[in-house]
Design a protein around this motif. Structure first.
Motif, PDB file in Angstrom:
ATOM      1  N   ASP A   1      63.720  13.655  42.788  1.00 50.02           N
ATOM      2  CA  ASP A   1      62.334  13.423  43.214  1.00 50.02           C
ATOM      3  C   ASP A   1      62.338  12.367  44.311  1.00 50.02           C
ATOM      4  O   ASP A   1      62.775  11.233  44.088  1.00 50.02           O
ATOM      5  CB  ASP A   1      61.505  12.958  42.016  1.00 50.02           C
ATOM      6  CG  ASP A   1      60.062  12.703  42.390  1.00 50.02           C
ATOM      7  OD1 ASP A   1      59.558  13.384  43.304  1.00 50.02           O
ATOM      8  OD2 ASP A   1      59.421  11.812  41.778  1.00 50.02           O
TER       9      ASP A   1
ATOM     10  N   ASP B   1      71.496   4.189  36.506  1.00 53.01           N
ATOM     11  CA  ASP B   1      70.041   4.215  36.625  1.00 53.01           C
ATOM     12  C   ASP B   1      69.623   5.430  37.446  1.00 53.01           C
ATOM     13  O   ASP B   1      70.250   5.764  38.455  1.00 53.01           O
ATOM     14  CB  ASP B   1      69.570   2.929  37.315  1.00 53.01           C
ATOM     15  CG  ASP B   1      68.068   2.720  37.191  1.00 53.01           C
ATOM     16  OD1 ASP B   1      67.344   3.692  36.882  1.00 53.01           O
ATOM     17  OD2 ASP B   1      67.612   1.583  37.417  1.00 53.01           O
ATOM     18  N   ASP B   2      68.557   6.111  37.032  1.00 49.97           N
ATOM     19  CA  ASP B   2      68.066   7.276  37.770  1.00 49.97           C
ATOM     20  C   ASP B   2      67.467   6.887  39.114  1.00 49.97           C
ATOM     21  O   ASP B   2      67.412   7.698  40.034  1.00 49.97           O
ATOM     22  CB  ASP B   2      67.015   8.024  36.953  1.00 49.97           C
ATOM     23  CG  ASP B   2      67.595   8.662  35.701  1.00 49.97           C
ATOM     24  OD1 ASP B   2      68.812   8.904  35.675  1.00 49.97           O
ATOM     25  OD2 ASP B   2      66.829   8.910  34.743  1.00 49.97           O
ATOM     26  N   PHE B   3      67.006   5.641  39.236  1.00 51.71           N
ATOM     27  CA  PHE B   3      66.316   5.190  40.439  1.00 51.71           C
ATOM     28  C   PHE B   3      67.301   4.831  41.547  1.00 51.71           C
ATOM     29  O   PHE B   3      68.277   4.113  41.318  1.00 51.71           O
ATOM     30  CB  PHE B   3      65.451   3.970  40.118  1.00 51.71           C
ATOM     31  CG  PHE B   3      64.767   3.362  41.310  1.00 51.71           C
ATOM     32  CD1 PHE B   3      63.655   3.978  41.874  1.00 51.71           C
ATOM     33  CD2 PHE B   3      65.250   2.190  41.883  1.00 51.71           C
ATOM     34  CE1 PHE B   3      63.029   3.418  42.990  1.00 51.71           C
ATOM     35  CE2 PHE B   3      64.627   1.628  42.990  1.00 51.71           C
ATOM     36  CZ  PHE B   3      63.513   2.248  43.547  1.00 51.71           C
TER      37      PHE B   3
ATOM     38  N   GLU C   1      67.758  12.831  38.304  1.00 52.51           N
ATOM     39  CA  GLU C   1      67.652  12.998  36.856  1.00 52.51           C
ATOM     40  C   GLU C   1      68.321  14.304  36.405  1.00 52.51           C
ATOM     41  O   GLU C   1      67.756  15.385  36.586  1.00 52.51           O
ATOM     42  CB  GLU C   1      66.182  12.985  36.433  1.00 52.51           C
ATOM     43  CG  GLU C   1      65.481  11.677  36.798  1.00 52.51           C
ATOM     44  CD  GLU C   1      63.985  11.727  36.532  1.00 52.51           C
ATOM     45  OE1 GLU C   1      63.552  11.107  35.550  1.00 52.51           O
ATOM     46  OE2 GLU C   1      63.275  12.382  37.311  1.00 52.51           O
TER      47      GLU C   1
ATOM     48  N   TYR D   1      64.599   9.578  42.630  1.00 49.64           N
ATOM     49  CA  TYR D   1      65.064   9.574  41.250  1.00 49.64           C
ATOM     50  C   TYR D   1      65.999  10.768  41.077  1.00 49.64           C
ATOM     51  O   TYR D   1      65.632  11.896  41.410  1.00 49.64           O
ATOM     52  CB  TYR D   1      63.892   9.681  40.269  1.00 49.64           C
ATOM     53  CG  TYR D   1      63.091   8.409  40.132  1.00 49.64           C
ATOM     54  CD1 TYR D   1      63.355   7.503  39.106  1.00 49.64           C
ATOM     55  CD2 TYR D   1      62.080   8.108  41.048  1.00 49.64           C
ATOM     56  CE1 TYR D   1      62.630   6.330  38.979  1.00 49.64           C
ATOM     57  CE2 TYR D   1      61.344   6.933  40.929  1.00 49.64           C
ATOM     58  CZ  TYR D   1      61.625   6.056  39.894  1.00 49.64           C
ATOM     59  OH  TYR D   1      60.905   4.887  39.780  1.00 49.64           O
TER      60      TYR D   1
ATOM     61  N   SER E   1      62.399   5.968  48.156  1.00 48.97           N
ATOM     62  CA  SER E   1      63.271   6.000  46.979  1.00 48.97           C
ATOM     63  C   SER E   1      63.403   7.428  46.487  1.00 48.97           C
ATOM     64  O   SER E   1      62.657   8.327  46.902  1.00 48.97           O
ATOM     65  CB  SER E   1      62.695   5.129  45.856  1.00 48.97           C
ATOM     66  OG  SER E   1      61.446   5.653  45.408  1.00 48.97           O
TER      67      SER E   1
ATOM     68  N   ASN F   1      60.386   9.970  47.127  1.00 49.62           N
ATOM     69  CA  ASN F   1      59.090   9.320  47.314  1.00 49.62           C
ATOM     70  C   ASN F   1      59.109   8.444  48.571  1.00 49.62           C
ATOM     71  O   ASN F   1      60.138   7.858  48.930  1.00 49.62           O
ATOM     72  CB  ASN F   1      58.751   8.449  46.101  1.00 49.62           C
ATOM     73  CG  ASN F   1      58.753   9.255  44.808  1.00 49.62           C
ATOM     74  OD1 ASN F   1      57.925  10.115  44.615  1.00 49.62           O
ATOM     75  ND2 ASN F   1      59.713   8.974  43.941  1.00 49.62           N
TER      76      ASN F   1
END
Length: 343
Positions: free
Chosen positions: A250, A227-229, A241, A239, A237, A252
């Motif tokens: 990314d 999972d990218d998350f 990718e 991501y 969190s 957040n």
């Protein structure tokens, strides 16, 4: 579970090795699906094909296709040379290789064409260094190759070290003394489980039985890694990718709206980033889209990032901030991306 566990098992029918520390997946190795894909460490006798003008490199012919040597100065088309694979080839590209061949095992690294005996700098006890140097010199007397004793030798049995040195010397002589029969595979690179034995520290628990991945819930951890998350502490969190050109990360802040939220999220991401790159098998260009933080906080973030990658085994260059405020890294492609192992 507290402590470290190394599990050796099969994943989707391929050899795999996983390391857990306090129940968290910290490293993962999986054999590639394609049996003819050369892995890092593979040694070939290659034939020089054509020089790449302006780049200084040379295209080579190997039994599995083509290879690219970055430094081709002094080589001529048709010449045969020994080369070693340095990383996995990207789709549609030649296999990256080097002429700096290493015969590497758990305790010893034999270095042809680079004479001399060296002890890992991580071993600081002078008495231990003197003992290891005496052992190494006795093993290398009259040998044209060089030798590096790795850090694990500090607390290892001298007989095991001597056996390892002898094994690598025999391997080097066998490969480099092979009869010239044109482009030829001379030595396979290590598979996932051999690589784990060679490079990972001794764990508290070694689980080599069939089904060990299930026993320690590693199968579900690997699935989560696809999972990218990636959840981080404090509700933050990121991501992760991978794209064709680079790996985009990314970061957040989540629901935290405090003034320090951006810095906290970026620090949490920096601490976990080396682990995420390892278990996902990612390398190349990496661009971090950071959570908002002030410019005065950049030095703090970069210090945490540098400390996190300092203990990582794969070479990673911290390039720095871009004019847009992103942060860039360049990481050696030593592993096959996990998502490619699924296909």
């Amino acid at each position: 579970m507290k402590g470290s566990v190394v599990a050796l098992d099969q994943w989707k029918g391929r050899g795999a090795a996983a390391m857990l520390v306090d129940g968290k997946l910290t490293d993962l190795l999986i054999d590639p699906a394609a049996q003819d894909m050369p892995v890092p460490g593979t040694i070939y006798r290659a034939i020089c094909d054509r020089p790449l003008k302006g780049q200084g490199g040379m295209m080579l012919r190997i039994p599995d296709g083509t290879a690219f040597l970055r430094q081709g100065k002094g080589l001529a088309p048709g010449q045969s040379i020994f080369v070693q694979v340095t990383g996995f080839a990207e789709e549609g590209k030649a296999v990256p290789v080097t002429q700096k061949i290493l015969f590497k095992s758990r305790y010893a690294i034999v270095t042809p064409n680079a004479p001399g005996v060296n002890i890992s700098r991580a071993i600081r006890d002078d008495d231990i260094r003197d003992e290891l140097m005496e052992l190494a010199k006795s093993m290398m007397e009259g040998v044209p190759h060089g030798l590096i004793l790795r850090s694990i030798c500090e607390h290892s049995d001298h007989e095991e070290i001597a056996d390892d040195i002898a094994l690598m010397l025999g391997q080097a002589d066998g490969v480099l003394g092979a009869e010239d029969n044109g482009a030829e595979l001379l030595l396979d690179g290590p598979d996932a489980q051999l690589l784990a034995w060679r490079d990972w520290p001794a764990p508290d628990v070694m689980a080599a039985n069939e089904g060990s991945f299930a026993d320690y819930e590693i199968d579900s951890m690997v699935s989560d890694t696809l999972d990218d998350f990636v959840p981080l502490s404090g509700g933050a969190s990121m991501y992760v990718e991978p794209t064709r050109a680079l790996v985009a990360v990314d970061i957040n802040t989540g629901g935290d709206t405090s003034v320090a939220a951006g810095l906290k999220a970026n620090i949490a991401a920096a601490r976990d980033l080396p682990r995420q790159m390892r278990i996902r098998g990612l390398g190349g260009q990496i661009t971090l889209d950071l959570a908002p933080m002030t410019k005065k906080d950049r030095q703090t973030f970069e210090s945490v990032l540098r400390a996190a990658f300092k203990v990582d085994s794969i070479d990673t260059a911290l390039v720095g901030f871009t004019p847009l405020g992103h942060y860039e890294l360049q990481r050696k492609r030593e592993r096959l991306p996990l998502k490619d192992c699924v296909e």
